[in-house]
Design an enzyme around this catalytic site. Structure first.
Site, PDB file in Angstrom:
ATOM      1  N   ASN A 122      12.192 -42.870  30.570  1.00 24.40           N
ATOM      2  CA  ASN A 122      11.766 -43.329  29.239  1.00 24.40           C
ATOM      3  C   ASN A 122      10.402 -42.795  28.793  1.00 24.40           C
ATOM      4  OD1 ASN A 122      10.506 -45.012  31.069  1.00 24.40           O
ATOM      5  ND2 ASN A 122      10.837 -46.878  29.900  1.00 24.40           N
ATOM      6  N   GLU A 217       5.972 -49.255  40.198  1.00 22.26           N
ATOM      7  CA  GLU A 217       6.033 -49.951  38.907  1.00 22.26           C
ATOM      8  C   GLU A 217       7.498 -50.036  38.546  1.00 22.26           C
ATOM      9  OE1 GLU A 217       3.703 -51.468  37.412  1.00 22.26           O
ATOM     10  OE2 GLU A 217       1.967 -50.678  38.463  1.00 22.26           O
ATOM     11  N   CYS A 251       9.831 -50.602  29.773  1.00 23.09           N
ATOM     12  CA  CYS A 251       9.650 -51.584  30.852  1.00 23.09           C
ATOM     13  C   CYS A 251       9.049 -52.858  30.293  1.00 23.09           C
ATOM     14  CB  CYS A 251       8.772 -51.009  31.952  1.00 23.09           C
ATOM     15  SG  CYS A 251       7.185 -50.394  31.391  1.00 23.09           S
TER      16      CYS A 251
HETATM   17  P1  NAP Z   1      15.567 -45.187  37.875  1.00 23.71           P
HETATM   18  O1  NAP Z   1      17.012 -44.970  37.765  1.00 23.71           O
HETATM   19  O2  NAP Z   1      15.040 -46.077  38.941  1.00 23.71           O
HETATM   20  O3  NAP Z   1      14.929 -43.715  38.032  1.00 23.71           O
HETATM   21  C1  NAP Z   1      13.544 -43.526  38.114  1.00 23.71           C
HETATM   22  C2  NAP Z   1      13.259 -42.214  38.788  1.00 23.71           C
HETATM   23  O4  NAP Z   1      13.707 -42.263  40.143  1.00 23.71           O
HETATM   24  C3  NAP Z   1      13.978 -41.022  38.161  1.00 23.71           C
HETATM   25  O5  NAP Z   1      13.120 -39.910  38.204  1.00 23.71           O
HETATM   26  C4  NAP Z   1      15.161 -40.819  39.093  1.00 23.71           C
HETATM   27  O6  NAP Z   1      15.645 -39.505  39.097  1.00 23.71           O
HETATM   28  C5  NAP Z   1      14.517 -41.139  40.423  1.00 23.71           C
HETATM   29  N1  NAP Z   1      15.453 -41.499  41.492  1.00 23.71           N
HETATM   30  C6  NAP Z   1      16.710 -41.967  41.420  1.00 23.71           C
HETATM   31  N2  NAP Z   1      17.215 -42.187  42.656  1.00 23.71           N
HETATM   32  C7  NAP Z   1      16.238 -41.861  43.531  1.00 23.71           C
HETATM   33  C8  NAP Z   1      16.120 -41.886  44.944  1.00 23.71           C
HETATM   34  N3  NAP Z   1      17.104 -42.296  45.722  1.00 23.71           N
HETATM   35  N4  NAP Z   1      14.967 -41.485  45.506  1.00 23.71           N
HETATM   36  C9  NAP Z   1      13.939 -41.079  44.741  1.00 23.71           C
HETATM   37  N5  NAP Z   1      13.979 -41.037  43.396  1.00 23.71           N
HETATM   38  C10 NAP Z   1      15.106 -41.428  42.798  1.00 23.71           C
HETATM   39  O7  NAP Z   1      14.960 -45.729  36.499  1.00 23.71           O
HETATM   40  P2  NAP Z   1      15.212 -45.170  35.024  1.00 23.71           P
HETATM   41  O8  NAP Z   1      16.570 -45.502  34.600  1.00 23.71           O
HETATM   42  O9  NAP Z   1      14.754 -43.750  34.923  1.00 23.71           O
HETATM   43  O10 NAP Z   1      14.162 -46.057  34.203  1.00 23.71           O
HETATM   44  C11 NAP Z   1      14.450 -47.342  33.783  1.00 23.71           C
HETATM   45  C12 NAP Z   1      13.808 -48.372  34.694  1.00 23.71           C
HETATM   46  O11 NAP Z   1      12.430 -48.081  34.875  1.00 23.71           O
HETATM   47  C13 NAP Z   1      13.850 -49.771  34.108  1.00 23.71           C
HETATM   48  O12 NAP Z   1      14.195 -50.689  35.110  1.00 23.71           O
HETATM   49  C14 NAP Z   1      12.419 -49.996  33.633  1.00 23.71           C
HETATM   50  O13 NAP Z   1      12.053 -51.352  33.535  1.00 23.71           O
HETATM   51  C15 NAP Z   1      11.652 -49.253  34.654  1.00 23.71           C
HETATM   52  N6  NAP Z   1      10.334 -48.888  34.177  1.00 23.71           N
HETATM   53  C16 NAP Z   1       9.249 -49.509  34.706  1.00 23.71           C
HETATM   54  C17 NAP Z   1       7.982 -49.203  34.248  1.00 23.71           C
HETATM   55  C18 NAP Z   1       6.774 -49.872  34.814  1.00 23.71           C
HETATM   56  O14 NAP Z   1       5.695 -49.340  34.655  1.00 23.71           O
HETATM   57  N7  NAP Z   1       6.899 -51.027  35.466  1.00 23.71           N
HETATM   58  C19 NAP Z   1       7.821 -48.265  33.220  1.00 23.71           C
HETATM   59  C20 NAP Z   1       8.957 -47.650  32.692  1.00 23.71           C
HETATM   60  C21 NAP Z   1      10.206 -47.964  33.172  1.00 23.71           C
HETATM   61  P3  NAP Z   1      17.033 -39.134  38.331  1.00 23.71           P
HETATM   62  O15 NAP Z   1      16.744 -39.232  36.889  1.00 23.71           O
HETATM   63  O16 NAP Z   1      17.314 -37.760  38.789  1.00 23.71           O
HETATM   64  O17 NAP Z   1      18.065 -40.134  38.795  1.00 23.71           O
END
Ligand code: NAP
Length: 449
Positions: A122, A217, A251
């Site tokens: 995002n 995070e 998030c």
């Molecule tokens: P996600 O599916 O957890 O992916 C985040 C990152 O992790 C992506 O770069 C993804 O790569 C990578 N990834 C996936 N599987 C992995 C693994 N096994 N090992 C290492 N890296 C891996 O999250 P998202 O869908 O991108 O983002 C949405 C989530 O992020 C929501 O839950 C949101 O609340 C959270 N978020 C939190 C914050 C905060 O600061 N607290 C800020 C923004 C978003 P790929 O794209 O290649 O799968």
């Protein structure tokens, strides 16, 4: 491209070598290069923003703001780093019982080595530079694993650092699906620190990672508690902005409204009037609501909506979906037995739970396994402080929707929402380790003695 394990090994080796030289580079020089990268990033805001529009359907205006904000973040990090990393501590031994003043302890901050940064889809640019800047100013090298959706924008952003003249190998980008390359990266022996932002994946990573510092995070279910004495126009405006900006894929989006029954009808009516005015469509047209990032995300959101429908939630709008585009939807009279009361939709769907006491609202907020942010709307500052203290959230906003920023504010989640704290200063500190040198004197020495 999907990088192979051999390519990852090469990147890690290069990062290790480059880091040794970088740690010897004077702090002012590191800062100078970061300022240069920030300027180049801002110069290229238009093409990078265009990538964000095409890859992750970010509304055009927001995409430009993300890049500009990222340049500002890098500059601020350079300045903050020069200040806080240029200082250390002197401790004298006679403050601890049983000691004379014959030991001087000099402590300073040293880099950790290779930092692995993994941002979510995002904010592929902003949440990458919030890790890159602190890592580099502190003397680390950095390996970025960008989100698959957002990888092109991230590659262009990293290119700006290369154009600024950072040494070869110091900052690299490893593309490929997290599900395929993620474990190899996060468990790689060359990694000395992991800074991750994303969903539950972070919980799995923290269980598998070795003995390295973690900055996590993760997700949130940010609660918005509304009291009877609140400014209801302000509440409605913040619910719409907080819950529906970037189609709820933030998030810190408002993810559940906990509102006192006495004012619920009025607020729901005001919110519905605003939702009717939102522009739904493609990101190129600067629409307010754009398609969510993947079909599986849209299906997940639909699952939450259908569960709420079966269990009797009130639909304030008709549920409408075309492909990945979901029209904004407010669900009233949501009850705790509905999935949407607890789960993070990451889409333009917002549940409203009516409450009869403040305690009920706090109880719902604290029963969540998330604890990222929350907000409370009231004109009574004393009540606001009491509620803020009672909410188990990393940050509580008083009279505004949750937000990650300004980027130098501390930002952290409790429980399943994270480990450690972000924000420029906290990230710099997190990416360093304290190193002490103790000078042992042959006899005690006292100043003015
Ligand atoms: P996600 O599916 O957890 O992916 C985040 C990152 O992790 C992506 O770069 C993804 O790569 C990578 N990834 C996936 N599987 C992995 C693994 N096994 N090992 C290492 N890296 C891996 O999250 P998202 O869908 O991108 O983002 C949405 C989530 O992020 C929501 O839950 C949101 O609340 C959270 N978020 C939190 C914050 C905060 O600061 N607290 C800020 C923004 C978003 P790929 O794209 O290649 O799968």
């Amino acid at each position: 491209p999907a990088c192979t394990q051999e390519e990852v090994n090469k990147v890690m080796d290069a990062a290790k070598v480059a880091q040794k030289a970088w740690a010897r580079t004077p702090l002012w020089k590191r800062a100078e290069l970061l300022h240069k990268a920030a300027a180049i990033l801002k110069e290229h805001k238009t093409p990078i923003a265009e990538c964000l529009v095409k890859e992750i359907a970010k509304p055009a205006k927001d995409a430009v703001s993300e890049v500009v904000r990222s340049g500002d973040l890098v500059s601020y990090t350079a300045e903050e780093g020069v200040r806080i990393l240029g200082e250390g501590k002197l401790l004298v031994s006679d403050s601890f019982p049983g000691n004379e003043r014959n030991k001087y302890c000099l402590s300073s901050k040293v880099p950790l080595g290779v930092v692995l940064a993994i941002p979510p889809f995002n904010y592929p640019v902003n949440l990458a530079v919030s890790k890159i800047g602190p890592a580099l100013i502190a003397g680390n090298s950095l390996v970025l694993k960008p989100p698959t959706q957002g990888a092109v924008a991230a590659l262009h952003m990293v290119h700006c650092f290369h154009l600024a003249g950072f040494p070869k190998g110091l900052i690299s980008c490893v593309t490929g699906k997290g599900s395929e390359i993620g474990d190899f990266l996060t468990m790689h022996p060359g990694v000395n620190c992991i800074s991750f932002t994303g969903g539950d994946t972070g919980i799995a990573i923290s269980k598998k990672a070795g003995m390295v510092p973690l900055q996590m995070e993760l997700g949130g279910k940010d609660a918005c508690i509304v009291l009877e004495d609140a400014d209801l126009d302000l509440v409605a405006a913040n619910i719409v902005k907080g819950g529906f900006s970037y189609s709820g894929q933030r998030c810190t989006a408002v993810k559940v409204v906990l509102i006192m029954e006495a004012v619920a009808d009025t607020v729901v009516e005001k919110v519905n009037a605003k939702l009717a005015k939102l522009k739904v469509g493609p990101p190129e047209d600067d629409s307010d609501i754009t398609p969510v990032v993947t079909e599986s995300s849209a299906n997940f959101i639909e699952g939450l909506v259908m569960d709420a429908k079966e269990k009797g939630a009130t639909f304030c709008q008709e549920y409408r979906r075309e492909g990945n585009l979901i029209w904004p939807l407010l669900l009233d009279h949501v009850r705790p037995d509905m999935r949407i009361a607890w789960e993070e939709p990451f889409g333009p769907v917002l549940p409203v739970i009516r409450i009869n006491s403040v305690e009920e609202g706090i109880h719902h907020c604290n029963a969540s396994n998330f604890g990222l942010q929350g907000c409370v709307f009231t004109r009574d500052i004393n009540k606001a402080i009491m509620i803020s203290d009672a909410m188990e959230s990393g940050t509580v906003q008083i009279n505004s929707a949750p937000a990650r920023g300004p980027d130098h504010f501390p930002f952290q989640g409790l429980k399943d929402s994270g480990i450690g704290s972000q924000g420029i200063t906290n990230s710099i500190n997190m990416m360093t380790k304290v190193k002490s040198t103790v000078i042992n004197l042959p006899s005690p020495s006292y100043t003015m003695g």
